[in-house]
Scaffold this active site. Structure first.
Site, PDB file in Angstrom:
ATOM      1  CB  ALA A 141      15.551 -17.209 -55.897  1.00  0.00           C
ATOM      2  CE1 TYR A 142      14.093 -25.188 -53.354  1.00  0.00           C
ATOM      3  CE2 TYR A 142      12.221 -24.588 -51.982  1.00  0.00           C
ATOM      4  CZ  TYR A 142      13.019 -25.549 -52.562  1.00  0.00           C
ATOM      5  OH  TYR A 142      12.745 -26.890 -52.365  1.00  0.00           O
TER       6      TYR A 142
END
Length: 235
Positions: A141-142
């Site tokens: 996600a990051y």
């Protein structure tokens, strides 16, 4: 204006800009922290949730009303999120990271660009990450959010290149800030192992480059990505 300006890289940038004579305006979600940081630097601080487009528009309008213009935006507010493989990644965690890291940058840039275009001057620096180039395991996600920030920055640079507006991104390796509190020790150790310098980035090192990108002296580079990776990324 510096988002995430009450801590970490954002605070270091604000300190550097204020020391150079800029009127720094700090935005941060943590009202107490931003008030304390602003008092220490002798500048203005405001609690702003960058995920709230309306709140961002209002804060930007108030800034221009009070100061007459906005010369530079450093979009530093962001989340790391938990560490897990993509197939186990929580939906709420994914959405929250995207909302802060991608939508937050979009909201802030969208709010200030009309003022910059009217003035024919502006500098925007987005804080991405080397993870947005390489993808870190356990941090899909990051990594995806920072790749989106890089792409967004390149588009804005091209869209505004007809004016004296420079929009650039920096891609730091990890710096030991409060964002580490969101990560597992295993992930922290992994990130350190990937840095040829053998240490984490110091926030003052990041601030030095970011502050220069905010100046009129940076009159040609736009839509570019500047690495702060200690040798990890060399492309």
């Amino acid at each position: 204006m510096v988002t995430g300006g009450a801590q970490g890289i954002g605070l270091a940038v604000a300190e550097r800009l204020a020391a150079g004579g800029a009127k720094a305006v700090l935005w941060d979600l943590d009202a107490e922290l931003v008030a304390a940081a602003a008092e220490r630097l002798g500048c203005e601080g405001r609690a702003v949730d960058v995920t709230d487009a309306e709140a961002v528009e209002t804060a930007a309008a108030d800034l221009v009303k009070d100061h007459g213009r906005v010369d530079a935006l450093v979009a530093s507010a962001g989340l790391a999120g938990p560490n897990a493989p993509l197939h186990d990644y929580g939906l709420d965690d994914w959405r929250r990271i995207m909302k802060v890291n991608v939508d937050g940058v979009f909201h802030c840039c969208r709010a200030v660009l009309p003022y910059m275009r009217k003035a024919n001057f502006g500098r925007i620096v987005t804080i991405a990450s080397v993870a947005g180039k390489e993808g870190n395991p356990g941090a899909s996600a990051y990594s995806a959010s920072k790749a989106a920030v890089i792409g967004m920055t390149k588009s804005m640079g091209k869209e505004n290149a007809d004016l004296d507006i420079a929009v650039n991104s920096v891609t730091p390796a990890a710096a030991r800030t409060r964002i580490f509190d969101q990560m597992s020790q295993e992930h922290i150790d992994y990130m350190l192992s990937k840095i040829p310098r053998g240490r984490f980035l110091e926030v003052d090192e990041a601030a030095s480059m970011i502050a220069w990108l905010c100046t009129a002296e940076n009159s040609f580079s736009t839509g570019a990505v500047f690495d702060l990776s200690g040798g990890r990324a060399t492309y």
